[in-house]
Design a protein around this motif. Structure first.
Motif, mmCIF file in Angstrom:
data_model
loop_
_atom_site.group_PDB
_atom_site.id
_atom_site.type_symbol
_atom_site.label_atom_id
_atom_site.label_comp_id
_atom_site.label_asym_id
_atom_site.label_seq_id
_atom_site.Cartn_x
_atom_site.Cartn_y
_atom_site.Cartn_z
ATOM 1 N N GLU A 4 11.953 15.788 -109.385
ATOM 2 C CA GLU A 4 10.846 14.916 -108.985
ATOM 3 C C GLU A 4 9.534 15.654 -109.219
ATOM 4 O O GLU A 4 9.433 16.854 -108.999
ATOM 5 C CB GLU A 4 10.952 14.509 -107.507
ATOM 6 C CG GLU A 4 11.989 13.441 -107.228
ATOM 7 C CD GLU A 4 13.364 14.040 -106.986
ATOM 8 O OE1 GLU A 4 13.455 15.285 -106.910
ATOM 9 O OE2 GLU A 4 14.341 13.282 -106.896
ATOM 10 N N ARG A 34 6.891 15.852 -107.534
ATOM 11 C CA ARG A 34 6.282 16.557 -106.413
ATOM 12 C C ARG A 34 6.688 18.023 -106.341
ATOM 13 O O ARG A 34 5.891 18.879 -105.976
ATOM 14 C CB ARG A 34 6.597 15.875 -105.070
ATOM 15 C CG ARG A 34 8.026 16.011 -104.598
ATOM 16 C CD ARG A 34 8.118 15.932 -103.077
ATOM 17 N NE ARG A 34 7.677 17.152 -102.413
ATOM 18 C CZ ARG A 34 7.823 17.400 -101.138
ATOM 19 N NH1 ARG A 34 8.345 16.486 -100.342
ATOM 20 N NH2 ARG A 34 7.440 18.560 -100.591
ATOM 21 N N TRP A 35 7.927 18.351 -106.698
ATOM 22 C CA TRP A 35 8.402 19.730 -106.513
ATOM 23 C C TRP A 35 7.680 20.701 -107.441
ATOM 24 O O TRP A 35 7.558 21.892 -107.136
ATOM 25 C CB TRP A 35 9.922 19.806 -106.699
ATOM 26 C CG TRP A 35 10.686 18.995 -105.690
ATOM 27 C CD1 TRP A 35 11.547 17.964 -105.945
ATOM 28 C CD2 TRP A 35 10.657 19.122 -104.248
ATOM 29 N NE1 TRP A 35 12.052 17.451 -104.772
ATOM 30 C CE2 TRP A 35 11.522 18.141 -103.712
ATOM 31 C CE3 TRP A 35 9.980 19.968 -103.367
ATOM 32 C CZ2 TRP A 35 11.734 17.972 -102.340
ATOM 33 C CZ3 TRP A 35 10.191 19.813 -101.995
ATOM 34 C CH2 TRP A 35 11.053 18.829 -101.499
ATOM 35 N N ARG A 75 12.960 20.399 -96.148
ATOM 36 C CA ARG A 75 14.280 19.946 -95.724
ATOM 37 C C ARG A 75 14.898 20.975 -94.781
ATOM 38 O O ARG A 75 14.811 22.180 -95.049
ATOM 39 C CB ARG A 75 15.191 19.783 -96.925
ATOM 40 C CG ARG A 75 14.701 18.780 -97.943
ATOM 41 C CD ARG A 75 15.607 18.806 -99.148
ATOM 42 N NE ARG A 75 15.223 17.824 -100.145
ATOM 43 C CZ ARG A 75 15.710 17.821 -101.375
ATOM 44 N NH1 ARG A 75 16.587 18.725 -101.755
ATOM 45 N NH2 ARG A 75 15.319 16.910 -102.239
ATOM 46 N N ASN A 133 16.811 15.184 -94.775
ATOM 47 C CA ASN A 133 15.654 14.282 -94.741
ATOM 48 C C ASN A 133 16.059 12.835 -94.973
ATOM 49 O O ASN A 133 15.507 11.919 -94.369
ATOM 50 C CB ASN A 133 14.635 14.665 -95.829
ATOM 51 C CG ASN A 133 13.778 15.835 -95.414
ATOM 52 O OD1 ASN A 133 13.893 16.328 -94.299
ATOM 53 N ND2 ASN A 133 12.921 16.277 -96.310
ATOM 54 N N PHE A 145 14.843 9.765 -92.769
ATOM 55 C CA PHE A 145 14.107 8.586 -93.267
ATOM 56 C C PHE A 145 14.836 7.323 -92.807
ATOM 57 O O PHE A 145 14.231 6.372 -92.321
ATOM 58 C CB PHE A 145 13.993 8.593 -94.800
ATOM 59 C CG PHE A 145 13.322 9.830 -95.372
ATOM 60 C CD1 PHE A 145 12.258 10.433 -94.721
ATOM 61 C CD2 PHE A 145 13.749 10.394 -96.568
ATOM 62 C CE1 PHE A 145 11.646 11.568 -95.239
ATOM 63 C CE2 PHE A 145 13.143 11.527 -97.097
ATOM 64 C CZ PHE A 145 12.089 12.119 -96.425
ATOM 65 N N GLN A 180 7.874 6.750 -101.528
ATOM 66 C CA GLN A 180 7.392 7.928 -100.815
ATOM 67 C C GLN A 180 7.094 9.016 -101.826
ATOM 68 O O GLN A 180 7.855 9.167 -102.781
ATOM 69 C CB GLN A 180 8.503 8.409 -99.864
ATOM 70 C CG GLN A 180 8.388 9.845 -99.485
ATOM 71 C CD GLN A 180 9.513 10.383 -98.645
ATOM 72 O OE1 GLN A 180 9.347 11.388 -98.016
ATOM 73 N NE2 GLN A 180 10.679 9.760 -98.637
ATOM 74 N N ASP A 181 6.038 9.735 -101.667
ATOM 75 C CA ASP A 181 5.652 10.940 -102.433
ATOM 76 C C ASP A 181 4.330 10.765 -103.178
ATOM 77 O O ASP A 181 3.753 11.744 -103.613
ATOM 78 C CB ASP A 181 6.691 11.387 -103.488
ATOM 79 C CG ASP A 181 7.922 12.028 -102.876
ATOM 80 O OD1 ASP A 181 7.810 12.507 -101.724
ATOM 81 O OD2 ASP A 181 8.975 12.041 -103.525
ATOM 82 N N LYS A 240 2.386 12.386 -98.715
ATOM 83 C CA LYS A 240 2.626 13.589 -97.925
ATOM 84 C C LYS A 240 1.804 14.690 -98.589
ATOM 85 O O LYS A 240 2.162 15.125 -99.692
ATOM 86 C CB LYS A 240 4.108 13.932 -97.939
ATOM 87 C CG LYS A 240 4.975 12.740 -97.561
ATOM 88 C CD LYS A 240 6.389 13.104 -97.213
ATOM 89 C CE LYS A 240 7.190 13.650 -98.355
ATOM 90 N NZ LYS A 240 8.615 13.822 -98.011
HETATM 91 C C1 BGC Z 1 11.751 14.941 -99.898
HETATM 92 C C2 BGC Z 1 11.107 13.832 -100.689
HETATM 93 C C3 BGC Z 1 11.711 13.794 -102.096
HETATM 94 C C4 BGC Z 1 13.229 13.798 -102.032
HETATM 95 C C5 BGC Z 1 13.845 13.939 -103.408
HETATM 96 C C6 BGC Z 1 13.243 14.779 -99.893
HETATM 97 O O1 BGC Z 1 13.852 15.773 -99.139
HETATM 98 O O2 BGC Z 1 11.252 14.957 -98.562
HETATM 99 O O3 BGC Z 1 9.710 14.056 -100.753
HETATM 100 O O4 BGC Z 1 11.289 12.644 -102.773
HETATM 101 O O5 BGC Z 1 13.680 14.863 -101.237
HETATM 102 O O6 BGC Z 1 13.549 15.154 -103.981
#
Ligand code: BGC
Length: 349
Positions: A47, A49-50, A124, A173, A177, A257-258, A278
């Motif tokens: 993803e 975000r990472w 996480r 997580n 959620f 989300q993200d 976030k």
């Molecule tokens: C994160 C999310 C992310 C998902 C997949 C979750 O643990 O909190 O932000 O989209 O992992 O990587």
């Protein structure tokens, strides 16, 4: 004497609980080296975000005059354990772990502790181990915001028919959620105002898995539904692909989300309705600062505690924001997380 984390709980006048974490071992090890060395073990860089997490974390550690080693496991527990073992062998002073499987990584924490290395669980939770510190967003609230968005859109006098796509079963997580979503949805399901027509877990958070779930839901029920409660932007993207193939994109409310760039663009275009922002800068820079404190044996204030099955882990929970078409500019753009030209690029003629 093996150094231990001490959690001193102090009750303040307003009955806010303040945890003071005093790090294990780090200071002595760091003293032998000029600059502290921090290890970051990541589940994945899949993803978007990472990659941002990694870059901001690395920059902050380096700006503080320390060094960092980063490894990513490509969603494989055996690889992630090897990565942690390698970071331990390279004598990192503190470890930051984003686990693929929160339960499987307990072993890695135990190995680090045997080597006197403190561990921060990032985003996480690592479960069933004597973890030092947990830094995350309010994950239950993420689920609540996603579901709240949908229940605010229940048609007057009618009901909302819903497909639910959860995240990876291996990710704690994903369960939080879902828990947050359930908090909001259950009373409305009981009242007959929300009907879940299909639900499933997306393996490893894969967009392809979310697409298959959506395809299966449509095959079973036809196009007669109102919304898809996707747990993140990656799975929202997969679901929207399936909707596009059916000519339904833009007609069905989809959550996420993200605040991934692709998701922000979809929100601008109208095929995705919301995401949860976030602020990655907050978590990445705070993790870097906390990891350095752990490495140097400096005290840390953690106001929350999260039970991980073995202990109440001193925790820091960061806040989050709902993003829609109406506030894209006032949130992610204003915060410098996204450029206006990138987000709205594809909506321009
Ligand atoms: C994160 C999310 C992310 C998902 C997949 C979750 O643990 O909190 O932000 O989209 O992992 O990587």
């Amino acid at each position: 004497m093996p150094s231990r984390i001490l959690l001193i709980l102090v009750s303040c006048a307003l009955s806010v609980v303040t945890g003071l974490v005093i790090a294990r071992g780090g200071a002595g090890v760091a003293a032998a080296r000029q600059r502290p060395l921090i290890g970051l073990s990541m589940d994945t860089l899949k993803e978007e975000r990472w990659q941002v997490d990694r870059d901001l974390f690395t920059a902050q550690v380096q700006a503080a005059g320390a060094d960092v080693l980063v490894q990513s496991a490509n969603s494989n527990d055996a690889v992630q354990l090897q990565n942690v073992e390698s970071l331990i062998t390279q004598k990192v002073d503190a470890l930051v772990i984003i686990p693929h499987d929160g339960a499987a990584m307990a072993k890695a924490v135990n190995l680090a502790h045997q080597a006197g290395i403190p561990v921060l669980s990032y985003d996480r939770l690592i479960t069933d181990c004597d973890l030092d510190l947990y830094l995350t967003f309010d994950n239950v609230k993420v689920g609540e915001l996603q579901a709240k968005f949908l229940v605010d859109r229940i048609p007057a006098g009618g009901k909302l028919r819903l497909i639910r796509i959860y995240g990876a079963k291996t990710d704690n997580n994903a369960k939080l959620f879902k828990q947050g979503q359930d908090n909001i949805l259950q009373p409305l399901i009981a009242a007959g105002k929300v009907e879940v027509i299909f639900e499933d877990w997306a393996e490893d958070w894969k967009p392809e898995s979310a697409k298959k779930i959506t395809n299966a839901a449509i095959t079973k029920n036809g196009p007669n539904f109102d919304a898809i409660l996707a747990s993140n932007d990656g799975t929202a993207g997969g679901a929207i692909q399936a909707l596009t193939e059916e000519g339904l994109a833009g007609k069905i409310i989809v959550t996420g989300q993200d605040a991934d760039l692709a998701a922000c663009q979809r929100i601008a275009q109208g095929t995705q309705a919301m995401t949860v922002y976030k602020p990655i800068k907050s978590i990445a820079t705070q993790a870097a600062e906390l990891a350095l404190k752990l490495a140097q044996g400096k005290p840390i204030i953690a106001r929350d505690a999260v039970a991980n099955g073995k202990t109440d882990v001193p925790s820091i929970l960061l806040d989050i924001v709902t993003v829609t078409k109406e506030n894209l500019r006032g949130t992610v753009v204003k915060d410098g997380f996204r450029k206006e030209s990138d987000v709205f690029q594809s909506t321009q003629p």
